[in-house]
Structure formats: C-alpha cells, structure tokens
Motif scaffolding. Structure first.
Motif, PDB file in Angstrom:
ATOM      1  N   CYS A 119     103.175 -42.499  24.622  1.00  0.00           N
ATOM      2  CA  CYS A 119     102.998 -42.254  26.048  1.00  0.00           C
ATOM      3  C   CYS A 119     103.051 -43.586  26.809  1.00  0.00           C
ATOM      4  CB  CYS A 119     101.662 -41.567  26.295  1.00  0.00           C
ATOM      5  SG  CYS A 119     101.295 -41.359  28.042  1.00  0.00           S
ATOM      6  N   VAL A 126     102.002 -44.178  29.667  1.00  0.00           N
ATOM      7  CA  VAL A 126     100.849 -44.324  30.556  1.00  0.00           C
ATOM      8  C   VAL A 126      99.614 -44.794  29.789  1.00  0.00           C
ATOM      9  CG1 VAL A 126      99.300 -43.120  32.160  1.00  0.00           C
ATOM     10  CG2 VAL A 126     101.743 -42.554  32.106  1.00  0.00           C
ATOM     11  N   CYS A 127      99.321 -44.123  28.654  1.00  0.00           N
ATOM     12  CA  CYS A 127      98.055 -44.422  27.970  1.00  0.00           C
ATOM     13  C   CYS A 127      98.233 -44.838  26.506  1.00  0.00           C
ATOM     14  CB  CYS A 127      97.102 -43.243  28.069  1.00  0.00           C
ATOM     15  SG  CYS A 127      97.593 -41.840  27.063  1.00  0.00           S
ATOM     16  N   CYS A 179     101.791 -35.510  27.079  1.00  0.00           N
ATOM     17  CA  CYS A 179     100.652 -36.278  26.574  1.00  0.00           C
ATOM     18  C   CYS A 179      99.382 -35.479  26.816  1.00  0.00           C
ATOM     19  CB  CYS A 179     100.565 -37.633  27.263  1.00  0.00           C
ATOM     20  SG  CYS A 179      99.123 -38.571  26.712  1.00  0.00           S
ATOM     21  N   CYS A 188      96.439 -37.937  28.863  1.00  0.00           N
ATOM     22  CA  CYS A 188      96.433 -38.303  30.285  1.00  0.00           C
ATOM     23  C   CYS A 188      97.229 -37.351  31.166  1.00  0.00           C
ATOM     24  CB  CYS A 188      96.950 -39.726  30.471  1.00  0.00           C
ATOM     25  SG  CYS A 188      98.737 -39.865  30.240  1.00  0.00           S
ATOM     26  N   TYR A 212     100.573 -37.045  31.218  1.00  0.00           N
ATOM     27  CA  TYR A 212     101.964 -37.444  31.437  1.00  0.00           C
ATOM     28  C   TYR A 212     102.885 -36.434  30.789  1.00  0.00           C
ATOM     29  CZ  TYR A 212     106.360 -39.991  30.664  1.00  0.00           C
ATOM     30  OH  TYR A 212     107.680 -40.360  30.613  1.00  0.00           O
TER      31      TYR A 212
END
Ligand SMILES: [Zn+2]
Length: 129
Positions: free
Chosen positions: A79, A81-82, A105, A108, A110
């Motif tokens: 991911c 983002v995280c 995901c 988070c 996403y």
C-alpha cells in the motif's frame, strides 16, 4: 539532527489530534507534531511519510486520500499510503485467465483500479479514543 522515536511520535500525534479533529495536509501534520518534538534546543525529526504510517497503524487518525491516475503497468506490492499488504481482487477474463482488477488496503482504506491511483494529498481525521 536527532530522529524521534516511535513513542515520541505517538505521544506528539495524540496531542495534535486531541487539539485538531481535522488536519488538512501531511505537511501541516508534520508542522503541528514538530512543535511537540522539541526538548530545549533539541528538535527531533520525523518524516511526513513515517508520521502518516504511524498515525494510521496506531489508529490515531483515518486518512482521506486524494490521488491522480498512474501507470497501469506499475505493480503495486504494498500500500503506497500505509505500507500494508494489499488485497488483490481478481476476476476471470472470457478466456478463463485470472486478472487483478482492483487492489484494496484493509488497514487504511486505499484502493486502486487498473490505473494505479497515486496519492497526492492526505486529509487526516482524528479518531476519538
Ligand atoms: Zn494502506
């Protein structure tokens, strides 16, 4: 320059999210957190990306993700983002081949379709404890 420990970052994030229910960007979040990462003359450093990942993993905030479309050929392993593993949602073509049509995901929120979504901006919403 000293790097803030995970514990220092978590403490600072908790303070920030107690005082700010919404933080409008990652840059702003880092500014707010940095004010709690000073000890005398010493300033402890934390990068924007690390801050974001800790805020998500520690369930201190949720992120609203703004993005643009990216390269469909790009392989998404983690991911963006995280850093968690992504679930691949597969579909069968009319020839019976498995193709990944979406990435999700669970940590988070996403998601991305075939045109990989590239995050460009984050808005943080504090999670009440
Ligand atoms: Zn994620």
């Amino acid at each position: 320059m000293k790097v803030a420990t995970r514990e220092q970052v978590i403490r600072a994030l908790k303070k920030v999210f107690e005082e700010n229910r919404i933080v409008s960007s990652q840059k702003r979040l880092r500014e707010l957190v940095s004010s709690y990462l000073k000890k005398g003359e010493e300033v402890y450093h934390v990068s924007e990306g690390r801050l974001r990942k800790i805020a998500i993993k520690e369930k201190l905030a949720t992120v609203e993700i703004y993005s643009r479309e990216g390269n469909p050929e790009k392989i998404l392993a983690k991911c963006p983002v995280c850093g968690s593993n992504l679930d691949e949602i597969k579909n069968l073509t009319i020839w019976g081949e498995e193709v990944t049509i979406e990435y999700v995901c669970q940590t988070c929120g996403y998601w991305s379709g075939k045109r990989k979504r590239i995050p460009t901006k984050y808005v943080f919403h504090a999670l009440s404890r």
